[in-house]
Design an enzyme around this catalytic site. Structure first.
Site, PDB file in Angstrom:
ATOM      1  CB  SER A   7      -0.908   0.018   1.224  1.00 21.05           C
ATOM      2  OG  SER A   7      -0.144   0.418   2.336  1.00 21.05           O
ATOM      3  CE  LYS A   8      -2.983   5.948  -2.087  1.00 22.45           C
ATOM      4  NZ  LYS A   8      -3.834   6.065  -3.229  1.00 22.45           N
ATOM      5  NE  ARG A   9      -2.583   3.440   4.895  1.00 19.61           N
ATOM      6  CZ  ARG A   9      -2.572   2.294   5.556  1.00 19.61           C
ATOM      7  NH1 ARG A   9      -1.868   2.157   6.638  1.00 19.61           N
ATOM      8  NH2 ARG A   9      -3.315   1.295   5.149  1.00 19.61           N
TER       9      ARG A   9
ATOM     10  CG  ASN B 105       7.190  -0.264  -0.270  1.00 18.55           C
ATOM     11  OD1 ASN B 105       8.196   0.318   0.057  1.00 18.55           O
ATOM     12  ND2 ASN B 105       7.038  -1.568  -0.138  1.00 18.55           N
TER      13      ASN B 105
END
Ligand code: GLU
Length: 485
Positions: free
Chosen positions: A255-257, A259
């Site tokens: 998840s962009k949180r 990576n």
């Protein structure tokens, strides 16, 4: 037309920045088609009209083209089973909804959103999973006609067996059994006449003669609904293969949180598409250590869809960096390297636009790297000292960075005007002047307090790079808050 090899597809929903997970699934399908002399198709699944945009669709196409994959049929290249964008196929789905109603496999549901919310609330309170309770199953034909005549809005839901289980074979998971009582009476056609993902996906896979459905494991639980639809229509179902999700090193879902997940982030930072595809392709081959560096042809030759792991594909950035470095050093001739570097620097016109913005701000050309280098750099070297000269204190700076980071996520368009408007709205929300909110952002994106105009810089850097810089900035500033306390 005679179908020869398998027909596979990637079916992205254009609801956000193109994700590396899409490239991963696309690569699998592409290799599968290449290996078996089949056809790889791109279909845009934009049935969620509120979240899908043409801007994101274009980004998906651009990002997938950047990876080097190509498709034989798609919205941009056409093909015999088009259109390849679901919103352009809306009229095609309607008769299928009616067919299921006529056959008694589906029913009209008039429940209001309020009633459904109350129902879910009661289910939550009772510790039960949310699921339609079947109220409208009991309506008589006369009641349905009367409600329709009175202009009541309705959706079409599918009927689900009440007993037993849906047993099927998955190419990765093997034999799977899902009890029918855990399957919801899925809405197939929404109130506005648009089909839901499940309905459009099955109809399109059938009409586009898809033989193998390879997609992310998050869709495994939807297979019973899909199989039931194939049965209701009397169609042959495709082979299903659910690929394990890409995960962070700690095994959580990528998840962009944690990576950066956008393909555009990796292209902006100067990863080579060959290296990214090589890295993703390693999840689909069995090779001894030391033989990791593979071209697309080598990946195709070694592609082994029968021995896929369910363990989860760990997105190990260090491994990607290592492979990318090897590709740069070992696979590019000096001429290629120069050409690729220039091409990369010019991506999204950032070089020319950056120069235009710089012209009025320098007295010698040698000042350019210091002034505009942040547009190309993968790390602007943020430290607590970068933020020390701001008028806002660390706690205020952190609030600004975090609020902007969260709110920029919700932006649909990403350009100078939309960034300008959004930052003004955020300033109002924070009860601060715009000229107080922008300096921390300026430092976060450029690494310096003397640089190019903020909104233009953010637009040129792109959403995914800005997101990552704000995230790094917030971490740096958070450490200052901690030490100030
Ligand atoms: N539109 C779906 C997605 O973006 C496609 C899932 C499928 O391949 O069936 O994940």
């Amino acid at each position: 037309m005679t179908i020869t090899g398998p027909r596979v597809r990637i079916a992205p929903s254009p609801t956000g920045e193109p994700h590396v997970g899409t490239a991963y699934i696309a690569l699998f399908n592409y290799l599968f088609a290449k290996k078996h002399g089949g056809t790889f198709i791109l279909r845009i699944e934009d049935t969620d009209a509120t979240r899908s945009t043409l801007e994101f669709e274009q980004k998906v196409l651009d990002a997938l083209k950047w990876t080097g994959l190509s498709w034989s049929e798609g919205p941009d290249v056409g093909g015999p089973y088009g259109p390849y964008r679901q919103s352009d196929r809306k009229a095609m789905y309607q008769p299928y909804g009616q067919e299921l109603l006529n056959k008694g496999h589906a029913f009209r549901c008039f429940c209001t959103p309020e009633r459904l919310e109350q129902m879910r609330e009661a289910q939550r309170a009772a510790g039960k999973p949310p699921k339609y309770d079947g109220l409208c199953l009991n309506l008589t034909a006369e009641e349905v006609t009367a409600k329709m005549a009175a202009g009541e809005s309705s959706v079409i839901r599918m009927k689900i067996p009440t007993e037993g289980s849906c047993d099927f074979h998955d190419g990765v998971y093997g034999d799977v059994s899902i009890p029918w009582d855990s399957v919801d009476m899925q809405v197939l056609i929404k109130g506005d006449g648009m089909p839901t993902y499940h309905m459009a996906n099955v109809i399109d896979d059938h009409l586009m003669k898809i033989t193998h459905v390879a997609r992310g494991e998050e869709w495994l639980a939807s297979v019973p609904k899909h199989i039931l639809l194939y049965r209701y229509f009397g169609w042959e179902q495709p082979v299903f293969m659910h690929l394990s999700l890409m995960r962070n090193a700690d095994k959580s879902k990528l998840s962009k949180r944690k990576n950066p997940t956008s393909i555009s982030y990796y292209s902006a930072l100067g990863y080579l598409p060959e290296a990214l595809m090589n890295f993703l392709g390693l999840f689909f081959v069995q090779i001894p250590e030391g033989e990791e560096m593979l071209t697309m042809d080598e990946l195709t030759a070694k592609f082994d869809p029968d021995n896929l792991s369910k363990a989860g594909a760990i997105f190990d950035i260090q491994k990607l960096d290592w492979l990318n470095g090897r590709w740069i050093r070992e696979k590019l001739s000096p001429e290629d390297f120069i050409a690729r570097t220039l091409e990369w620097a010019s991506e999204n016109s950032r070089l020319t636009e950056g120069l235009k913005l710089s012209q009025s701000r320098i007295s010698k050309l040698g000042e350019l790297p210091g002034l505009a280098g942040f547009l190309l750099s993968n790390d602007v070297g943020l430290t607590p000292a970068s933020f020390a000269g701001l008028k806002t204190n660390p706690a205020e700076t952190l609030e600004i960075l975090q609020t902007v980071q969260a709110d920029l996520e919700k932006m649909i368009e990403w350009n100078v005007e939309s960034i300008d408007a959004e930052l003004r709205a955020i300033s109002d929300k924070l009860g601060k002047k715009l000229r107080v909110v922008t300096p921390p952002l300026f430092v976060a994106v450029s690494g310096s307090s003397r640089s190019l105009p903020l909104f233009d810089s953010m637009a040129l850097l792109g959403r995914s790079v800005v997101r990552q810089r704000l995230k790094i900035a917030a971490t740096v500033v958070a450490s200052m808050v901690g030490s100030a306390a």
